[in-house]
Write an enzyme that holds these catalytic residues in place. Structure first.
Site, PDB file in Angstrom:
ATOM      1  N   PRO A 104       0.762  -1.145  -0.162  1.00 38.42           N
ATOM      2  CA  PRO A 104      -0.447  -0.236  -0.107  1.00 38.42           C
ATOM      3  C   PRO A 104       0.984   1.717   0.176  1.00 38.42           C
ATOM      4  O   PRO A 104       1.696   1.036   0.250  1.00 38.42           O
ATOM      5  CB  PRO A 104      -0.898  -0.316   1.189  1.00 38.42           C
ATOM      6  N   GLU A 105       0.417   2.025  -0.809  1.00 39.71           N
ATOM      7  CA  GLU A 105       1.263   4.167  -0.918  1.00 39.71           C
ATOM      8  C   GLU A 105       0.307   4.622   0.212  1.00 39.71           C
ATOM      9  O   GLU A 105      -0.739   4.223   0.786  1.00 39.71           O
ATOM     10  CB  GLU A 105       1.138   4.148  -2.020  1.00 39.71           C
TER      11      GLU A 105
ATOM     12  N   LYS B  65       3.311   4.938   5.672  1.00 41.21           N
ATOM     13  CA  LYS B  65       3.057   3.739   5.202  1.00 41.21           C
ATOM     14  C   LYS B  65       2.572   4.068   6.575  1.00 41.21           C
ATOM     15  O   LYS B  65       1.930   2.222   7.013  1.00 41.21           O
ATOM     16  CB  LYS B  65       3.299   2.809   4.444  1.00 41.21           C
TER      17      LYS B  65
ATOM     18  N   ASN C 252       6.071   1.010  -4.968  1.00 38.35           N
ATOM     19  CA  ASN C 252       6.417   0.946  -6.227  1.00 38.35           C
ATOM     20  C   ASN C 252       5.568   1.381  -7.360  1.00 38.35           C
ATOM     21  O   ASN C 252       5.945   1.429  -8.198  1.00 38.35           O
ATOM     22  CB  ASN C 252       6.698  -0.760  -6.025  1.00 38.35           C
TER      23      ASN C 252
ATOM     24  N   ARG D 247      11.433  -5.654  -5.959  1.00 37.86           N
ATOM     25  CA  ARG D 247      10.405  -5.351  -6.483  1.00 37.86           C
ATOM     26  C   ARG D 247       9.925  -5.313  -8.386  1.00 37.86           C
ATOM     27  O   ARG D 247      11.325  -4.670  -8.320  1.00 37.86           O
ATOM     28  CB  ARG D 247      10.184  -4.056  -5.710  1.00 37.86           C
TER      29      ARG D 247
END
Length: 275
Positions: A2-3, A51, A165, A261
């Site tokens: 999650p961003e 976050k 990401n 990632r």
């Protein structure tokens, strides 16, 4: 992962369900805090920092949680079936008479004194969606190590907090640089505008259930005409679009890994080193 915008939305939902209400159930399913009982205390507020989620509770306590890759908080009403995962994945339950918040697969869950919150989040850089946002400080942090790859610098929450990401890949596309380009090789005006655009993108999506980066940010004007109509599948410039045509030039999007990632870029629109 999650961003920052997703975590902010989670904080808002938790705040709406819990804040101002007395807890009728409290269950922290991590060994260190398994005996902690918050029942009878009032939840004061729930907020995000980058976050991280901070649930402040009467008596000077804060429940700190982080979602990492696949953690989630779900909110249910009395009698509603819990659907966030099997019971063994539940790490926290906070309930009042109207709502139950259930934390699934939370890799970080700790109970702190509220006055000691900085021990958990004090290392973070300026929060793109927080009151502490400072573009000059964020830019200074990003450029502190000129040899560092752009993508790595953007993901480092000590530089600026909230980029994950997806935004990493999208911002690199908008800056026309590959994620592996040493950040010191970005022209100064581009680096400055990159920080501004990061703020714009997260602000634009802070209340949106479906994230989009293909409308509304300043760096984007160099990437594609703003008037071009987009299908729902074109909400993102490059992320998750492996082998599909670039929305600007039509070249197939490529994918590789950076720090384990998945990372996406357009080999024509973006200059710099690649794997």
């Amino acid at each position: 992962m999650p961003e920052g915008d997703t975590v902010l939305q989670t904080a808002k939902r938790l705040h709406s369900a819990l804040a101002g209400q007395v807890l009728t159930r409290s269950d922290l399913r991590v060994p260190r805090f398994a005996t902690a009982d918050l029942t009878g205390r009032t939840v004061l507020d729930v907020s995000s920092r980058g976050k991280h989620l901070l649930t402040r509770i009467e008596g000077g306590l804060t429940l700190h949680s982080h979602l990492r890759m696949d953690g989630a908080w779900r909110i249910y009403t009395p009698g509603e079936r819990w659907r966030g995962g099997p019971a063994h994945q539940i790490r926290a339950i906070l309930a009042n008479s109207a709502h139950t918040a259930v934390g699934y697969r939370l890799p970080v869950l700790e109970l702190l004194r509220t006055r000691e919150e900085e021990k958990a989040v004090g290392h973070l850089g300026p929060d793109l969606l927080g009151p502490d946002w400072n573009a000059d400080t964020a830019l200074h942090h990003l450029l502190a190590d000129p040899a560092r790859p752009l993508g790595e610098a953007l993901l480092d929450q000590r530089n600026l907090a909230g980029i994950g990401n997806v935004y990493k890949c999208e911002l690199c596309f908008l800056a026309r640089a590959t994620p592996w380009l040493p950040i010191g090789r970005l022209p100064e005006p581009t680096a400055t505008l990159l920080v501004t655009t990061a703020k714009q993108l997260l602000e634009a999506n802070r209340d949106n259930p479906v994230r989009t980066t293909t409308v509304g940010a300043r760096l984007r004007t160099a990437a594609a005409p703003a008037s071009r109509a987009r299908r729902p599948s074109e909400n993102l410039w490059v992320y998750g679009r492996t082998h599909r045509p670039c929305l600007r030039c039509g070249t197939p999007i490529r994918a590789s890994e950076q720090d384990s990632r998945p990372t996406y870029w357009c080999p024509r629109c973006q200059s710099g080193p690649t794997p």
